[in-house]
Design a protein around this motif. Structure first.
Motif, PDB file in Angstrom:
ATOM      1  N   THR A  92       0.815  -1.213   0.000  1.00  0.00           N
ATOM      2  CA  THR A  92       0.000   0.000   0.000  1.00  0.00           C
ATOM      3  C   THR A  92       0.847   1.260   0.000  1.00  0.00           C
ATOM      4  N   ASP A 138      -6.847  -1.651  -4.995  1.00  0.00           N
ATOM      5  CA  ASP A 138      -7.077  -0.332  -4.411  1.00  0.00           C
ATOM      6  C   ASP A 138      -7.794   0.580  -5.395  1.00  0.00           C
ATOM      7  N   GLY A 355      -8.765   0.198  -0.115  1.00  0.00           N
ATOM      8  CA  GLY A 355      -8.263  -1.027  -0.742  1.00  0.00           C
ATOM      9  C   GLY A 355      -8.147  -2.159   0.245  1.00  0.00           C
TER      10      GLY A 355
END
Length: 507
Positions: A92, A138, A355
């Motif tokens: 991420t 995401d 996400g």
């Protein structure tokens, strides 16, 4: 004086702690699984992205266990320009960096998925590795919780595409704003209480492991485990503990929604969070996802600090047997949530994002338990044996091998010491080769090959008791013109496939 040279010390082969080698079977199982996940993500309109294994440490560090020590939690090195670089901790933070760096070229909302290894510089243990694979999806630039609702639906569809039936999984959804409202309502609002809030979140995250009694201890004075190790608690009083336990103990959201709204009334975020949860529940219900698939569940915390709104977790509800022989619920295989502040760190302006991440290794274990993985057959290569080592013979063997490959048949020419023919057949047996191709000088002169059905031959060898029986059972090996090689091999492989089908998949 001893002029003898010291014997060079043999290097010891050893695997670093917390890392594993992956065998062909594991790799193929992961490929099979990720292909199905990828297909669902593509159907939802998500596109692939790949970021490097390394990022500058400051791009990751804010969300690591100890940001003051560059090598704590992450594997780091200093580049020749004295900047710290680290192996990525998750997928991420690298996405946030990529979006910020390419913000003017990216079309928002930006919908992307990534699969790859992440690394944790932490103490390894049973089932806890320093390198493991994640598969993330995401949406960046979508402020509405309809994007979070879509993520939950996509998680449900992904699990079903992998063969996990309804009733064996649930996507549990909560909202960090509601939780923040509860914390504010019990007097833990404000920056000065950030550390205590984090301890409360960590305690709640242990609900499945320790139950309400254990969490109550972690919320209060602390908890001592069976080994005598003591974990310091969050220091809440009994009234505060009761309110937190009520919140995480909600089983039926509809029944408890009014009391929950009352609990967070007057807090900055609590009411907004309740509204968002109600909106998500309405959206997924309208799309045909009932509470048996997607369920509002206030016990979901997601321990990372950067979640700012809805959080969700994919949980498998069937029993498996653990290493102690006990029946346990399998539990979480992935999760995520809204992290509106992560991209903003690089931008200086709000960039909404949401996400989720699937733990590939853990999910693979679950699928193996269900017998949902490895169903696709991997046929070992046909072995072209080597009887003579001269250029002409070798050329013929290589030509046969290439003809089989060109026809879509896995094949290999024996590359070891060809002078001991028995070793070649032993190799084929250990390798699990289905067919061996044999051509000596006599066969070559006649333009024919011997095609040996190794699977049938293995079966017959258990039934044959004398030489007469062996002569009668020569169907396991036949002579064919070189021109018919591919057709004959295909015929044998098809017969073997039919046998496996009749036997329920066993050779």
């Amino acid at each position: 004086m001893n002029d003898k040279q010291k014997k060079p010390q043999k290097l010891k082969a050893r695997l670093p702690r917390g890392f594993v080698d992956r065998t062909a079977g594991d790799i193929r199982a992961v490929n099979e699984m990720t292909a199905k996940i990828r297909e669902v993500y593509e159907h939802y309109g998500f596109d692939p992205l790949e970021t490097p294994l390394f990022e500058y440490t400051d791009a990751l560090g804010k969300f690591l266990p100890d940001s003051d020590r560059p090598n704590e939690g992450v594997f780091s090195l200093q580049d020749d320009d004295e900047q710290w670089m680290s192996l990525r901790y998750d997928l991420t933070a690298p996405l946030a960096r990529h979006v910020a760096e390419n913000f003017n070229e990216i079309q928002l909302p930006y919908r992307t998925y990534r699969a790859g290894y992440v690394f944790r510089n932490e103490k390894p243990g049973p089932g806890r590795f320093r390198q493991f694979m994640q598969f993330d999806a995401d949406t960046v630039g979508a402020p509405g919780v309809q994007a979070d609702a879509e993520m939950c639906m996509m998680m449900a569809d992904t699990l079903e595409a992998l063969g996990i039936k309804r009733g064996d999984y649930v996507i549990r959804v909560n909202n960090r704003k509601v939780l923040d409202g509860v914390l504010e309502a019990i007097g833990l609002g404000g920056d000065d209480k950030a550390g205590q809030r984090l301890n409360v979140l960590r305690a709640i995250d242990k609900l499945d492991k320790f139950g309400p009694e254990g969490v109550a201890l972690l919320l209060g004075p602390g908890r001592k485990d069976e080994s005598g190790d003591f974990t310091k608690g969050a220091g809440l009083n009994q009234e505060q503990i009761d309110k937190v336990l009520f919140f995480v103990g909600i089983k039926d959201y509809a029944e408890s929604a009014a009391r929950l709204a009352e609990l967070v009334a007057g807090t900055a975020k609590g009411g907004e969070g309740v509204e968002e949860l109600n909106f998500i529940a309405a959206l997924v219900t309208s799309a045909g996802y009932g509470s048996d698939r997607i369920k509002i569940d206030p016990s979901v915390v997601r321990g990372l600090e950067y979640y700012t709104g809805p959080v969700y977790e994919a949980e498998l509800s069937f029993d498996v047997t653990n290493e102690k022989g006990e029946k346990v619920v399998f539990g979480s295989v992935g999760g995520g949530g809204r992290y509106d502040g992560l991209v903003s760190r690089f931008m200086g302006q709000p960039v909404p994002a949401t996400g989720f991440s699937i733990g590939v290794s853990r999910l693979m274990t679950a699928l193996k338990n269900l017998g949902k993985l490895g169903a696709s057959e991997i046929i070992e290569p046909v072995l072209v044996t080597v009887m003579d080592g001269d250029v002409e013979a070798m050329g013929r063997y290589q030509k046969m091998t290439q003809e089989l490959r060109a026809a879509g048949i896995r094949a290999e020419m024996f590359q070891g010491n060809w002078k001991k023919f028995g070793n070649q057949l032993k190799y084929a047996d250990r390798r699990g080769c289905p067919v061996a191709i044999i051509q000596g000088g006599d066969e070559r002169a006649e333009g024919v090959v011997q095609i040996k059905d190794l699977i049938e031959g293995k079966r017959l060898s258990g039934e044959i008791e004398d030489n007469a029986s062996w002569r009668e059972a020569r169907v396991a090996q036949e002579t064919a013109p070189e021109a018919d090689l591919v057709a004959k091999v295909r015929e044998i492989l098809a017969a073997q496939a039919e046998d496996r089908k009749r036997a329920g998949g066993d050779v």
